[in-house]
Design a protein around this motif. Structure first.
Motif, PDB file in Angstrom:
ATOM      1  N   PHE A  35      44.453  30.766  36.463  1.00 16.05           N
ATOM      2  CA  PHE A  35      45.507  31.513  37.139  1.00 16.05           C
ATOM      3  C   PHE A  35      44.913  32.776  37.753  1.00 16.05           C
ATOM      4  O   PHE A  35      43.876  33.258  37.312  1.00 16.05           O
ATOM      5  N   ARG A  36      45.599  33.315  38.740  1.00 18.90           N
ATOM      6  CA  ARG A  36      45.168  34.558  39.378  1.00 18.90           C
ATOM      7  C   ARG A  36      46.374  35.496  39.482  1.00 18.90           C
ATOM      8  O   ARG A  36      47.519  35.042  39.534  1.00 18.90           O
ATOM      9  N   SER A  37      46.080  36.802  39.523  1.00 26.67           N
ATOM     10  CA  SER A  37      47.195  37.741  39.456  1.00 26.67           C
ATOM     11  C   SER A  37      46.791  39.126  39.931  1.00 26.67           C
ATOM     12  O   SER A  37      45.604  39.431  40.084  1.00 26.67           O
ATOM     13  N   ASP A  38      47.808  39.964  40.138  1.00 27.12           N
ATOM     14  CA  ASP A  38      47.597  41.391  40.297  1.00 27.12           C
ATOM     15  C   ASP A  38      47.556  42.031  38.912  1.00 27.12           C
ATOM     16  O   ASP A  38      47.605  41.338  37.900  1.00 27.12           O
ATOM     17  N   GLU A  39      47.455  43.366  38.861  1.00 25.36           N
ATOM     18  CA  GLU A  39      47.223  44.042  37.569  1.00 25.36           C
ATOM     19  C   GLU A  39      48.433  43.940  36.641  1.00 25.36           C
ATOM     20  O   GLU A  39      49.555  43.740  37.081  1.00 25.36           O
ATOM     21  N   LEU A  40      48.175  44.110  35.336  1.00 21.29           N
ATOM     22  CA  LEU A  40      49.125  43.725  34.294  1.00 21.29           C
ATOM     23  C   LEU A  40      49.783  44.908  33.586  1.00 21.29           C
ATOM     24  O   LEU A  40      50.230  44.764  32.452  1.00 21.29           O
ATOM     25  N   ASP A  87      39.249  40.732  33.882  1.00 20.50           N
ATOM     26  CA  ASP A  87      39.706  41.892  34.644  1.00 20.50           C
ATOM     27  C   ASP A  87      38.577  42.353  35.564  1.00 20.50           C
ATOM     28  O   ASP A  87      37.541  42.827  35.100  1.00 20.50           O
ATOM     29  N   LEU A  88      38.782  42.225  36.870  1.00 23.04           N
ATOM     30  CA  LEU A  88      37.751  42.575  37.849  1.00 23.04           C
ATOM     31  C   LEU A  88      37.822  44.027  38.295  1.00 23.04           C
ATOM     32  O   LEU A  88      37.048  44.451  39.155  1.00 23.04           O
ATOM     33  N   ARG A  89      38.712  44.797  37.715  1.00 17.97           N
ATOM     34  CA  ARG A  89      38.895  46.182  38.146  1.00 17.97           C
ATOM     35  C   ARG A  89      37.786  47.099  37.627  1.00 17.97           C
ATOM     36  O   ARG A  89      37.083  46.775  36.679  1.00 17.97           O
ATOM     37  N   THR A  90      37.666  48.257  38.269  1.00 14.76           N
ATOM     38  CA  THR A  90      36.718  49.262  37.812  1.00 14.76           C
ATOM     39  C   THR A  90      37.255  49.943  36.556  1.00 14.76           C
ATOM     40  O   THR A  90      38.442  49.830  36.213  1.00 14.76           O
ATOM     41  N   LEU A  91      36.390  50.678  35.877  1.00 15.49           N
ATOM     42  CA  LEU A  91      36.821  51.394  34.670  1.00 15.49           C
ATOM     43  C   LEU A  91      37.919  52.404  34.992  1.00 15.49           C
ATOM     44  O   LEU A  91      38.848  52.600  34.203  1.00 15.49           O
ATOM     45  N   HIS A  92      37.806  53.045  36.149  1.00 13.26           N
ATOM     46  CA  HIS A  92      38.837  54.005  36.567  1.00 13.26           C
ATOM     47  C   HIS A  92      40.191  53.315  36.698  1.00 13.26           C
ATOM     48  O   HIS A  92      41.221  53.831  36.237  1.00 13.26           O
ATOM     49  N   GLU A  93      40.208  52.144  37.319  1.00 17.27           N
ATOM     50  CA  GLU A  93      41.459  51.402  37.477  1.00 17.27           C
ATOM     51  C   GLU A  93      42.021  50.977  36.124  1.00 17.27           C
ATOM     52  O   GLU A  93      43.231  51.048  35.890  1.00 17.27           O
ATOM     53  N   GLN A  94      41.142  50.519  35.248  1.00 19.87           N
ATOM     54  CA  GLN A  94      41.590  50.066  33.937  1.00 19.87           C
ATOM     55  C   GLN A  94      42.233  51.196  33.144  1.00 19.87           C
ATOM     56  O   GLN A  94      43.227  50.991  32.438  1.00 19.87           O
ATOM     57  N   LEU A 140      43.012  33.716  33.027  1.00 22.58           N
ATOM     58  CA  LEU A 140      43.623  34.471  34.120  1.00 22.58           C
ATOM     59  C   LEU A 140      42.591  35.427  34.699  1.00 22.58           C
ATOM     60  O   LEU A 140      41.926  36.143  33.952  1.00 22.58           O
ATOM     61  N   ILE A 141      42.452  35.419  36.029  1.00 20.04           N
ATOM     62  CA  ILE A 141      41.572  36.348  36.735  1.00 20.04           C
ATOM     63  C   ILE A 141      42.460  37.326  37.493  1.00 20.04           C
ATOM     64  O   ILE A 141      43.401  36.907  38.182  1.00 20.04           O
ATOM     65  N   HIS A 142      42.161  38.617  37.385  1.00 19.84           N
ATOM     66  CA  HIS A 142      42.995  39.565  38.135  1.00 19.84           C
ATOM     67  C   HIS A 142      42.216  40.819  38.502  1.00 19.84           C
ATOM     68  O   HIS A 142      41.180  41.137  37.924  1.00 19.84           O
ATOM     69  N   CYS A 143      42.749  41.519  39.515  1.00 18.57           N
ATOM     70  CA  CYS A 143      42.254  42.857  39.871  1.00 18.57           C
ATOM     71  C   CYS A 143      43.485  43.737  40.035  1.00 18.57           C
ATOM     72  O   CYS A 143      44.427  43.610  39.246  1.00 18.57           O
ATOM     73  N   ARG A 174      39.298  41.011  45.532  1.00 20.00           N
ATOM     74  CA  ARG A 174      38.326  40.604  44.525  1.00 20.00           C
ATOM     75  C   ARG A 174      38.744  39.295  43.860  1.00 20.00           C
ATOM     76  O   ARG A 174      37.961  38.347  43.751  1.00 20.00           O
ATOM     77  N   THR A 175      40.011  39.238  43.439  1.00 19.57           N
ATOM     78  CA  THR A 175      40.536  38.001  42.842  1.00 19.57           C
ATOM     79  C   THR A 175      40.574  36.885  43.869  1.00 19.57           C
ATOM     80  O   THR A 175      40.270  35.721  43.554  1.00 19.57           O
ATOM     81  N   GLY A 176      40.942  37.208  45.105  1.00 19.73           N
ATOM     82  CA  GLY A 176      40.985  36.199  46.161  1.00 19.73           C
ATOM     83  C   GLY A 176      39.625  35.613  46.453  1.00 19.73           C
ATOM     84  O   GLY A 176      39.483  34.399  46.651  1.00 19.73           O
TER      85      GLY A 176
END
Length: 275
Positions: free
Chosen positions: A50-55, A76-83, A163-166, A172-174
């Motif tokens: 599955f793919r998604s935006d942030e949670l 989670d493909l986001r940066t540490l700042h985003e997380q 699940l893959i998400h950013c 990034r997920t795309g």
């Protein structure tokens, strides 16, 4: 972009199916990346990736729905700042493995104050289209270690369904989703159409982002100039796909040679994803 009538029918049916199955209160861009026929007549399984935006905005009802999908790991493909700024509502104690594989997105590394200064000082010269193309190039040709980690993770049976998400689930997920679909043999036009679905799904959220960017720039940046950052475009995926094919011949060779993914992991991934 030309989409033939058969593709339109398939995409419309899949959109309907996904909306009926995966409606969430706090997610815009959640979907299954499977269900497509491959070039050799097989089918990419549903219910595996599955793919998604942030949670960070999940409701209690959303959490219950995700539990029903039996997801074993979240990438989670986001940066540490985003997380840190938008922590996921799904925690490790819920029995799901959380893996952070940060693919850098410089636009997400600014604090609000830094972003304000950047927009105001460079309002007349910012080329958002170039920023996006540079980001895609970085994902495809600089982030090899991260791609290796994602593919290796997903090739292990005890990590799927996954699940893959950013943040928005579009770039990034795309990109990662497209690489996986192409690797297992889904035709490029089908992958491209699925990639472009994000524009319909995230449009309401992107209007809010557009207003935020315009406000942060003191309204010096027009909506048309911001638009390349707020949507996915076929040119973004076309260019890196064509360059990958030109350099490596196929997505499989790209994963082996550029990203150094072991052949056994690639074989395992195909086994898990195809029926």
């Amino acid at each position: 972009m030309f989409i033939n009538e058969n593709d339109k029918g398939e995409m419309a049916m899949r959109i309907f199916e996904k909306e009926s199955l995966y409606e969430f209160d706090g997610l815009y861009n959640f979907r299954d990346i499977g269900g497509y026929k491959t070039l050799n007549g097989r089918t990419m399984k549903t219910g595996i990736l599955f793919r998604s935006d942030e949670l960070s905005r999940l409701s209690q009802k959303d959490l219950e729905k995700i539990n029903l999908l039996n997801i074993k790991s979240i990438c989670d493909l986001r940066t540490l700042h985003e997380q840190k700024s938008k922590p996921s509502r799904i925690k490790t104690e819920q029995g799901i493995k959380l893996i952070n594989v940060s693919i850098q997105d410089k636009s997400q590394e600014f604090t609000h104050l830094e972003f304000f200064r950047f927009l105001v000082s460079k309002a007349s010269t910012i080329d958002f289209r170039k920023i996006m193309k540079d980001m895609y190039y970085n994902m495809a040709f600089v982030s090899h270690v991260q791609i290796n980690k994602v593919i290796t993770l997903l090739s292990e049976q005890n990590n799927v369904p996954a699940l893959i998400h950013c943040t928005s689930g579009k770039d990034r997920t795309g990109f990662i989703s497209a690489v996986i679909q192409l690797f297992v043999g889904v035709p490029y036009q089908t992958v491209l159409n699925d990639y472009l679905l994000s524009n319909d799904l995230i449009a309401p959220r992107m209007k809010k982002v557009e207003r935020f960017i315009r406000w942060m720039s003191l309204f010096q940046v027009s909506p048309d100039r911001i638009k390349p950052m707020l949507e996915v475009r076929h040119e973004y995926l076309d260019e890196i796909y064509n360059e990958i094919k030109g350099k490596y011949g196929s997505i499989e060779d790209y994963l082996c040679q550029a990203c150094d993914v072991e052949q056994r992991n690639l074989q395992n991934l195909k086994y898990l994803l195809l029926e």
